[in-house]
Design a protein around this motif. Structure first.
Motif, PDB file in Angstrom:
ATOM      1  N   VAL A 259       0.913   5.426  -7.606  1.00 48.74           N
ATOM      2  CA  VAL A 259      -0.192   5.060  -6.718  1.00 48.74           C
ATOM      3  C   VAL A 259       0.337   4.619  -5.359  1.00 48.74           C
ATOM      4  O   VAL A 259      -0.160   5.046  -4.303  1.00 48.74           O
ATOM      5  CB  VAL A 259      -1.050   3.950  -7.365  1.00 48.74           C
ATOM      6  N   LEU A 260       1.345   3.770  -5.356  1.00 48.54           N
ATOM      7  CA  LEU A 260       1.875   3.247  -4.099  1.00 48.54           C
ATOM      8  C   LEU A 260       2.625   4.316  -3.314  1.00 48.54           C
ATOM      9  O   LEU A 260       2.593   4.333  -2.074  1.00 48.54           O
ATOM     10  CB  LEU A 260       2.785   2.043  -4.384  1.00 48.54           C
ATOM     11  N   ARG A 261       3.279   5.228  -4.027  1.00 44.32           N
ATOM     12  CA  ARG A 261       3.975   6.323  -3.343  1.00 44.32           C
ATOM     13  C   ARG A 261       2.965   7.226  -2.636  1.00 44.32           C
ATOM     14  O   ARG A 261       3.175   7.640  -1.489  1.00 44.32           O
ATOM     15  CB  ARG A 261       4.818   7.100  -4.352  1.00 44.32           C
ATOM     16  N   GLU A 262       1.862   7.537  -3.297  1.00 46.67           N
ATOM     17  CA  GLU A 262       0.824   8.370  -2.690  1.00 46.67           C
ATOM     18  C   GLU A 262       0.182   7.686  -1.491  1.00 46.67           C
ATOM     19  O   GLU A 262      -0.261   8.352  -0.545  1.00 46.67           O
ATOM     20  CB  GLU A 262      -0.237   8.713  -3.734  1.00 46.67           C
ATOM     21  N   ALA A 263       0.146   6.345  -1.519  1.00 47.50           N
ATOM     22  CA  ALA A 263      -0.440   5.592  -0.407  1.00 47.50           C
ATOM     23  C   ALA A 263       0.559   5.397   0.735  1.00 47.50           C
ATOM     24  O   ALA A 263       0.208   4.822   1.776  1.00 47.50           O
ATOM     25  CB  ALA A 263      -0.935   4.229  -0.896  1.00 47.50           C
ATOM     26  N   ASP A 304       5.205  -8.925   4.966  1.00 53.94           N
ATOM     27  CA  ASP A 304       4.062  -9.659   4.440  1.00 53.94           C
ATOM     28  C   ASP A 304       2.816  -8.780   4.357  1.00 53.94           C
ATOM     29  O   ASP A 304       2.076  -8.809   3.366  1.00 53.94           O
ATOM     30  CB  ASP A 304       3.751 -10.873   5.322  1.00 53.94           C
ATOM     31  N   ALA A 305       2.573  -7.996   5.424  1.00 51.39           N
ATOM     32  CA  ALA A 305       1.381  -7.145   5.455  1.00 51.39           C
ATOM     33  C   ALA A 305       1.385  -6.137   4.311  1.00 51.39           C
ATOM     34  O   ALA A 305       0.320  -5.759   3.795  1.00 51.39           O
ATOM     35  CB  ALA A 305       1.277  -6.434   6.803  1.00 51.39           C
ATOM     36  N   ASP A 306       2.583  -5.697   3.900  1.00 47.54           N
ATOM     37  CA  ASP A 306       2.677  -4.736   2.795  1.00 47.54           C
ATOM     38  C   ASP A 306       2.168  -5.345   1.488  1.00 47.54           C
ATOM     39  O   ASP A 306       1.678  -4.618   0.618  1.00 47.54           O
ATOM     40  CB  ASP A 306       4.118  -4.265   2.622  1.00 47.54           C
ATOM     41  N   CYS A 307       2.312  -6.651   1.334  1.00 50.64           N
ATOM     42  CA  CYS A 307       1.827  -7.313   0.115  1.00 50.64           C
ATOM     43  C   CYS A 307       0.322  -7.093  -0.042  1.00 50.64           C
ATOM     44  O   CYS A 307      -0.170  -6.762  -1.130  1.00 50.64           O
ATOM     45  CB  CYS A 307       2.139  -8.810   0.160  1.00 50.64           C
ATOM     46  N   TYR A 308      -0.415  -7.296   1.050  1.00 49.68           N
ATOM     47  CA  TYR A 308      -1.870  -7.139   0.997  1.00 49.68           C
ATOM     48  C   TYR A 308      -2.253  -5.670   0.877  1.00 49.68           C
ATOM     49  O   TYR A 308      -3.279  -5.335   0.260  1.00 49.68           O
ATOM     50  CB  TYR A 308      -2.505  -7.783   2.222  1.00 49.68           C
ATOM     51  N   ALA A 309      -1.434  -4.768   1.458  1.00 46.35           N
ATOM     52  CA  ALA A 309      -1.688  -3.339   1.296  1.00 46.35           C
ATOM     53  C   ALA A 309      -1.543  -2.940  -0.171  1.00 46.35           C
ATOM     54  O   ALA A 309      -2.357  -2.178  -0.712  1.00 46.35           O
ATOM     55  CB  ALA A 309      -0.734  -2.536   2.174  1.00 46.35           C
ATOM     56  N   VAL A 310      -0.504  -3.447  -0.839  1.00 42.46           N
ATOM     57  CA  VAL A 310      -0.315  -3.187  -2.270  1.00 42.46           C
ATOM     58  C   VAL A 310      -1.498  -3.722  -3.063  1.00 42.46           C
ATOM     59  O   VAL A 310      -2.034  -3.040  -3.960  1.00 42.46           O
ATOM     60  CB  VAL A 310       1.003  -3.823  -2.763  1.00 42.46           C
ATOM     61  N   LEU A 311      -1.917  -4.946  -2.748  1.00 39.17           N
ATOM     62  CA  LEU A 311      -3.046  -5.548  -3.458  1.00 39.17           C
ATOM     63  C   LEU A 311      -4.293  -4.670  -3.351  1.00 39.17           C
ATOM     64  O   LEU A 311      -4.994  -4.428  -4.336  1.00 39.17           O
ATOM     65  CB  LEU A 311      -3.331  -6.941  -2.885  1.00 39.17           C
ATOM     66  N   GLY A 312      -4.566  -4.188  -2.134  1.00 40.69           N
ATOM     67  CA  GLY A 312      -5.733  -3.343  -1.943  1.00 40.69           C
ATOM     68  C   GLY A 312      -5.663  -2.060  -2.756  1.00 40.69           C
ATOM     69  O   GLY A 312      -6.657  -1.637  -3.365  1.00 40.69           O
TER      70      GLY A 312
END
Length: 720
Positions: A259-263, A304-312
């Motif tokens: 999922v994260l790779r596709e995003a 830090d911003a990547d953390c919230y991107a992962v959460l989303g």
């Protein structure tokens, strides 16, 4: 493990945590000195681990420290049979694995030399500098911590002071304790148990508060094996049985990677097994665990911003368990910990997996805590003199706020036992919350703390003059337990802050009841000391169940109405006991009353039908006989009472009610208005009457105010 066993089954090792080969280190240590142009074989592994964290580190101090430690400890043996030098080597390797800087590792190699050999502290300072000398001296002062239960409180007080001046001292001590716990099996069972209990009660909570999770979790498992052998073996067997089967979290982690790779989010996703104590706690909380409950999924990103991107992405592509979401990035824990916590159900099968999302730097701090922060006293370009406070005491700019508070209240503890009890109570608080001040800034207090605790955390002894609070904009009692993110405004007696606590004591001071809802050592010690210093002053009425003074009320309270009852309107059958009227039911003559002795020797008077009376009787509290003082005994007849006014909401209702109260000669001590419900509203007033006989007339006058349909005496639940 049987009660008489001396060597508990070793805990199941966590992945990525290599054990130290004591036999190899022991053989290398016996080889003696090494030429100056290369590192000794025994310390070679330490150097490699250290260079992995600090590629440019100067290894010469480590080489020289090892040579001195090996020569000074030569001939000394541990009870396990290895050369003694294997112990400081093992402690140093533990710290190197956590990423400790060179100064800490140098001091770790030398930490037992001053205590156990002919090496002097002056010699250490001459050869390795003041920083290393300071750390070695700090650790040396802690070496007697395990000897003699009677000495423990005062020794731990010294330990706390040493820790507060430089947290690296405690880092070395924790690593020292971890290695000793790993090799504790050679000692007698009773000594194993004693050391394990001290480790459990003080050192593990300190490791938690310093954020050194890698040490804390292994210490917990080692203590678990000694103090709870049956539960330990049961949990260990369960974990071994689980590890023999395919890990269900691995398939969920693989799905998340996709999922994260596709995003387009660069992330590492791995499964983190629970350690044994965590697994045991989860079983107690949830019962039998599902296959996905034996670990968590860890997601590591760069920013830090990547953390919230992962959460989303995870909440979009998986079904989230919203109640499990916590944001420790926006509001870090008191021990520097930062992560996003969530839980999601897998797309196939519906297994719920706990997920931790953090950056690589957050992960380093989560594992190593203060150890990962390096040398807090290293000179910077802006300030080459960092590390010395004006009074000569070292000032650590990274020192956690909780530690600063502990250092403050430990100085006020009247004796070692008070300190010991307070320390253990404070360390028992498993987390800290942030409360926002209405005038800006934040207050850090333990979870479960009240407005009283916040007042003493903010104002120190000037908090004696606190008379109320607003929480999230609404009037609240001082007993109110604060939540993370609450906004707090403390209401102080006139001149409490400008004139100081001593000047305010003439008309305001803490009640013994404050001890019932004070949770922090700082608050309890300050309150207890004030009550002991003012045994003859009248104590404030028990206002724990009505709000603070309403600002802008028409009647200006006198010294009595600002917190003290009228001179003793009731008499208790206990000789010389101070008498206070309970705020939960506000008794007035000629109510039938009874009393109960509270802390400090005072007697609190309740109406006999008060709900608190029944609860205290069920709890086994013995009632104390009380009676109203007659007119011939010097009573002025004044009383304090709390009234409820039920009304239909309308403009100017508050003004009309307070005017009716003033016309009857009553003073408003406190008031609150609840939010309207179905166009109905309830007003609560705490009033001071010059004569109890005027109460019926006052209630009739309030009932005549347009819109008011009922006026009643307060009868609400009270703290006991």
């Amino acid at each position: 493990m049987s009660a008489g066993a001396t060597n508990p089954t070793p805990p199941v090792r966590r992945r990525g945590r290599p054990r130290i080969d004591l036999r190899r280190i022991g053989r290398a240590a016996l080889l003696g000195p090494t030429p100056r142009d290369r590192l000794p074989d025994a310390i070679d592994h330490v150097a490699k681990v250290h260079r992995a964290h600090h590629p440019g580190a100067d290894l010469d101090p480590l080489r020289r420290a090892y040579v001195l430690a090996e020569s000074s400890h030569r001939g000394q043996m541990r009870k396990s049979g290895e050369p003694y030098i294997t112990h400081p080597l093992a402690v140093t390797l533990i710290l190197a694995e956590l990423g400790a800087e060179t100064t800490t590792l140098t001091a770790s190699l030398l930490h037992d030399t001053v205590e156990d050999t002919d090496v002097t502290l002056d010699q250490v300072r001459r050869e390795f500098g003041e920083e290393v000398g300071y750390l070695v001296d700090g650790v040396t002062k802690l070496e007697k911590v395990d000897y003699g239960a009677a000495a423990e409180p005062e020794t731990f007080r010294k330990m706390l002071v040493a820790t507060g001046n430089d947290v690296r001292v405690m880092s070395i001590k924790l690593a020292d304790r971890l290695h000793n716990m790993r090799t504790l099996g050679v000692m007698r069972p009773e000594k194993q148990a004693r050391i394990a209990k001290v480790t459990r009660d003080v050192l593990i909570p300190l490791a938690e508060r310093l954020g050194v999770q890698a040490l804390k979790t292994e210490l917990e498992d080692l203590v678990f094996a000694i103090l709870h052998p049956e539960d330990y073996e049961s949990t260990r067997g369960l974990l071994l049985d689980h590890t023999s089967r395919p890990e269900p979290l691995e398939s969920i982690a693989a799905d998340m990677r996709s999922v994260l790779r596709e995003a387009g989010i660069a992330a590492e996703v791995e499964v983190r097994p629970r350690h044994l104590v965590s697994l045991h706690r989860a079983r107690l909380k949830r019962g039998e665990l599902g296959a996905a409950g034996f670990g968590r999924i860890l997601v590591l990103v760069n920013e830090d911003a990547d953390c919230y991107a992962v959460l989303g992405e995870l909440h979009t592509c998986f079904t989230p368990v919203i109640s499990e979401f916590k944001d420790f990035i926006a509001v870090p824990k008191f021990n520097l910990y930062q992560s996003l916590h969530t839980a999601v159900a897998s797309r196939e099968g519906g297994e719920v997996a706990e997920v931790l999302i953090r950056t690589h730097q957050m992960h380093l701090v989560a594992e190593a805590g203060v150890v990962a922060l390096g040398n807090p006293y290293a000179p910077t370009v802006e300030d080459a003199d960092v590390g010395e406070a004006p009074d000569g005491e070292r000032a650590d700019p990274t020192r956690p706020g909780w530690l600063s508070r502990l250092l403050a209240w430990q100085q006020d503890a009247t004796d070692a036992d008070t300190f010991w009890i307070s320390l253990r109570d404070d360390l028992a608080q498993d987390r800290e919350i942030a409360v926002f001040r209405a005038d800006g800034g934040t207050i850090g207090i333990p979870a479960g703390a009240s407005c009283v605790d916040a007042a003493y955390a903010l104002y120190g002894e000037d908090a004696h003059g606190c008379i109320g609070a607003r929480v999230n904009g609404r009037l609240a009692t001082l007993a109110t337990v604060l939540g993370d993110g609450d906004t707090l405004q403390l209401l102080m007696a006139p001149d409490a802050l400008t004139r100081g606590a001593a000047a305010s004591a003439a008309h305001s001071g803490p009640s013994p009841d404050w001890l019932e809802y004070a949770r922090t050592p700082a608050a309890r010690i300050a309150i207890t000391r004030w009550l002991a210093a003012h045994p003859d002053l009248p104590q404030p009425a028990d206002d724990s169940d009505h709000p603070a003074e309403l600002q802008g009320a028409p009647a200006e309270p006198s010294p009595h109405t600002a917190g003290h009852p009228a001179p003793p309107a009731a008499v208790a059958e206990l000789p010389d006991a101070a008498v206070r009227l309970a705020g939960c039911c506000t008794p007035v003559p000629p109510d039938a009353v009874t009393g109960f002795e509270v802390r400090g020797g005072a007697v609190t008077v309740h109406r006999t039908q008060c709900a608190a009376v029944a609860r205290m009787q069920v709890a086994g509290r013995r009632p104390v006989g009380v009676r109203w003082r007659g007119r011939g005994e010097g009573s002025p007849g004044g009383c304090r009472v709390t009234l409820y006014a039920e009304a239909f909401g309308r403009p100017q209702l508050l003004a009309d009610l307070t005017e009716a109260i003033a016309l009857e000669g009553a003073a408003v001590v406190a008031a609150s208005v609840e939010p309207p419900r179905e166009q109905r509203v309830r007003h609560t007033y705490t009033l001071q009457l010059p004569d109890a006989a005027r109460l019926p007339a006052l209630m009739r006058a309030m009932l005549k105010v347009p819109g008011v349909y009922d006026v009643s005496r307060a009868q609400q639940p009270a703290m006991t």
